[in-house]
Design a protein around this motif. Structure first.
Motif, mmCIF file in Angstrom:
data_model
loop_
_atom_site.group_PDB
_atom_site.id
_atom_site.type_symbol
_atom_site.label_atom_id
_atom_site.label_comp_id
_atom_site.label_asym_id
_atom_site.label_seq_id
_atom_site.Cartn_x
_atom_site.Cartn_y
_atom_site.Cartn_z
ATOM 1 N N ARG A 12 -5.177 -4.463 3.505
ATOM 2 C CA ARG A 12 -3.855 -5.094 3.561
ATOM 3 C C ARG A 12 -3.272 -5.320 2.164
ATOM 4 O O ARG A 12 -2.839 -6.411 1.799
ATOM 5 C CB ARG A 12 -3.925 -6.408 4.336
ATOM 6 C CG ARG A 12 -4.396 -6.209 5.770
ATOM 7 C CD ARG A 12 -4.215 -7.435 6.611
ATOM 8 N NE ARG A 12 -4.542 -7.165 8.006
ATOM 9 C CZ ARG A 12 -4.274 -7.984 9.018
ATOM 10 N NH1 ARG A 12 -3.665 -9.147 8.776
ATOM 11 N NH2 ARG A 12 -4.596 -7.658 10.252
ATOM 12 N N ARG A 14 -0.395 -4.318 -0.583
ATOM 13 C CA ARG A 14 0.951 -3.770 -0.690
ATOM 14 C C ARG A 14 0.966 -2.741 -1.817
ATOM 15 O O ARG A 14 0.764 -3.077 -2.984
ATOM 16 C CB ARG A 14 1.979 -4.864 -0.973
ATOM 17 C CG ARG A 14 3.422 -4.344 -0.977
ATOM 18 C CD ARG A 14 4.402 -5.436 -1.363
ATOM 19 N NE ARG A 14 5.786 -4.972 -1.250
ATOM 20 C CZ ARG A 14 6.848 -5.675 -1.647
ATOM 21 N NH1 ARG A 14 6.670 -6.880 -2.186
ATOM 22 N NH2 ARG A 14 8.065 -5.190 -1.510
ATOM 23 N N ASP A 280 11.180 -2.870 -1.763
ATOM 24 C CA ASP A 280 10.890 -2.487 -0.383
ATOM 25 C C ASP A 280 11.017 -0.980 -0.195
ATOM 26 O O ASP A 280 10.213 -0.357 0.506
ATOM 27 C CB ASP A 280 11.834 -3.214 0.574
ATOM 28 C CG ASP A 280 11.473 -2.959 2.028
ATOM 29 O OD1 ASP A 280 10.340 -3.308 2.424
ATOM 30 O OD2 ASP A 280 12.305 -2.387 2.760
ATOM 31 N N THR A 285 2.811 0.717 1.675
ATOM 32 C CA THR A 285 1.991 -0.045 2.627
ATOM 33 C C THR A 285 2.315 -1.525 2.507
ATOM 34 O O THR A 285 2.676 -2.006 1.432
ATOM 35 C CB THR A 285 0.490 0.172 2.363
ATOM 36 O OG1 THR A 285 0.156 -0.351 1.070
ATOM 37 C CG2 THR A 285 0.131 1.655 2.414
ATOM 38 N N THR A 286 2.169 -2.255 3.610
ATOM 39 C CA THR A 286 2.557 -3.660 3.645
ATOM 40 C C THR A 286 1.334 -4.575 3.674
ATOM 41 O O THR A 286 0.201 -4.131 3.896
ATOM 42 C CB THR A 286 3.406 -3.946 4.891
ATOM 43 O OG1 THR A 286 2.563 -3.856 6.058
ATOM 44 C CG2 THR A 286 4.548 -2.947 5.010
ATOM 45 N N PHE A 287 1.599 -5.876 3.484
ATOM 46 C CA PHE A 287 0.527 -6.869 3.554
ATOM 47 C C PHE A 287 -0.053 -6.989 4.963
ATOM 48 O O PHE A 287 -1.107 -7.579 5.159
ATOM 49 C CB PHE A 287 1.042 -8.240 3.103
ATOM 50 C CG PHE A 287 1.282 -8.342 1.620
ATOM 51 C CD1 PHE A 287 0.301 -7.977 0.709
ATOM 52 C CD2 PHE A 287 2.489 -8.809 1.128
ATOM 53 C CE1 PHE A 287 0.513 -8.080 -0.656
ATOM 54 C CE2 PHE A 287 2.715 -8.916 -0.235
ATOM 55 C CZ PHE A 287 1.723 -8.548 -1.131
ATOM 56 N N GLU A 288 0.648 -6.435 5.944
ATOM 57 C CA GLU A 288 0.150 -6.459 7.325
ATOM 58 C C GLU A 288 -0.773 -5.281 7.620
ATOM 59 O O GLU A 288 -1.238 -5.110 8.752
ATOM 60 C CB GLU A 288 1.326 -6.442 8.311
ATOM 61 C CG GLU A 288 2.130 -7.733 8.358
ATOM 62 C CD GLU A 288 3.004 -7.901 7.122
ATOM 63 O OE1 GLU A 288 3.546 -6.880 6.634
ATOM 64 O OE2 GLU A 288 3.125 -9.046 6.632
ATOM 65 N N GLY A 289 -1.020 -4.465 6.617
ATOM 66 C CA GLY A 289 -1.901 -3.317 6.814
ATOM 67 C C GLY A 289 -1.233 -2.171 7.553
ATOM 68 O O GLY A 289 -1.900 -1.395 8.249
ATOM 69 N N LYS A 290 0.083 -2.048 7.389
ATOM 70 C CA LYS A 290 0.828 -0.987 8.056
ATOM 71 C C LYS A 290 1.566 -0.134 7.024
ATOM 72 O O LYS A 290 1.844 -0.582 5.911
ATOM 73 C CB LYS A 290 1.838 -1.587 9.038
ATOM 74 C CG LYS A 290 1.208 -2.386 10.166
ATOM 75 C CD LYS A 290 2.282 -2.957 11.079
ATOM 76 C CE LYS A 290 1.658 -3.759 12.218
ATOM 77 N NZ LYS A 290 2.694 -4.343 13.115
ATOM 78 N N ASN A 292 4.845 1.328 5.599
ATOM 79 C CA ASN A 292 6.253 0.966 5.625
ATOM 80 C C ASN A 292 7.036 2.075 6.337
ATOM 81 O O ASN A 292 6.655 3.248 6.291
ATOM 82 C CB ASN A 292 6.763 0.774 4.198
ATOM 83 C CG ASN A 292 8.011 -0.077 4.134
ATOM 84 O OD1 ASN A 292 8.362 -0.757 5.096
ATOM 85 N ND2 ASN A 292 8.689 -0.048 2.992
#
Length: 308
Positions: A12, A14, A280, A285-290, A292
């Motif tokens: 996770r 960024r 952005d 990749t985001t802090f949610e582990g996804k 972007n």
């Protein structure tokens, strides 16, 4: 790289790609282009000395820093009427121009470059409109060139008939006219003896750039008659410098310059806010582990790495 990206997602983290950090206008915020231009122009001058046997500069990587490199460059005495043509007005082109300015080489208008002789070395710094024209004979329009480059053709051969050294610092987009072709290089009017291709588009707009060269072995030759590689010193060949990682030759200065740009232009966005969405847009990749949204197409790539 796929495994690394998967690990970044799993942890996770960024991930922000600095090459994608751009202003709303599309202009990149940070990069190493200036350093590529500085080293590329110096390497082109160095190649002239090696090919002609008139002077011998060290490689940029053998200089302690930028200042030492520029000191060596300033000591070079080029002959009268030695002509240099430089393309590109971005970071690369401006960096290359710094070297020529430091050497006190006079800048002249493109028209004067083509029609006059000079008692000193000179250079001309071309914009896109200086070496492209509409096929239908209409006026050049930059937006039209960007929108439909197939409606334009190169007029760069005028400059290869006058210049001794070509420093390529331009950005070339797919579909745009080649600056010159292999056939152009067989013209009896061809004069250029050294090409410093900082842009390094292989088998593209600069026809003699057959492959990238390396810091260890930065020069090779191109023989217009055979269309094959030859020794850079071959009397019928053109010496080519096409190193594709030029900033690595000044690692201390390039890293310092990059860090300063990061602190000046990127850190404030993290601390003070990013109203324009610059971060952005460059976040993969985001802090949610996804991934972007703009980079969701990499999901299959990541999945394959996880299965491996």
């Amino acid at each position: 790289n796929a495994g690394l990206l998967a690990a970044v997602l799993d942890k996770r983290i960024r991930l922000i790609d600095y090459e994608l950090l751009k202003r709303p206008s599309g202009r990149r915020i940070i990069g190493f282009g200036r350093w590529a231009g500085l080293v590329g122009a110096f390497s082109g001058i160095r190649a002239c000395g090696l090919r002609s046997g008139t002077f011998d500069l060290p490689k940029a990587i053998d200089c302690r820093d930028l200042q030492e490199m520029l000191t060596h460059a300033k000591g070079v005495k080029l002959p009268a009427n030695f002509k240099i043509v430089l393309t590109g007005h971005g970071r690369v082109g401006r960096g290359a121009r710094e070297v020529l300015d430091h050497m006190k080489i006079r800048s002249v208008h493109p028209d004067d470059f083509l029609r006059m002789e000079f008692p000193e070395p000179v250079f001309t710094h071309l914009d896109v409109a200086d070496y492209n024209e509409r096929i239908d004979g209409g006026d050049f329009d930059m937006q039209a060139f960007i929108d439909d480059p197939l409606e334009f053709r190169s007029t760069f051969s005028r400059y290869t008939a006058a210049a001794d050294l070509f420093i390529a610092g331009h950005f070339w987009a797919e579909g745009s006219p080649f600056l010159f072709t292999r056939e152009d290089m067989r013209s009896p009017d061809w004069k250029v003896k050294v090409v410093a291709d900082i842009s390094c588009d292989i088998d593209g707009p600069v026809a003699c750039t057959l492959r990238p060269s390396t810091i260890e072995s930065p020069l090779y030759g191109y023989h217009p008659g055979t269309e094959q590689e030859c020794m850079f010193s071959h009397p019928e060949g053109i010496a080519v410098m096409a190193v594709d990682n030029l900033p690595c030759e000044l690692p201390r200065d390039a890293s310092d310059g990059f860090g300063r740009e990061l602190m000046d232009h990127v850190i404030p966005l993290l601390v003070e806010g990013d109203a324009e969405g610059i971060l952005d847009a460059a976040t993969e990749t985001t802090f949610e582990g996804k991934l972007n949204e703009p980079y969701a197409y990499l999901s299959d790539y990541v999945a394959a790495a996880r299965r491996a």
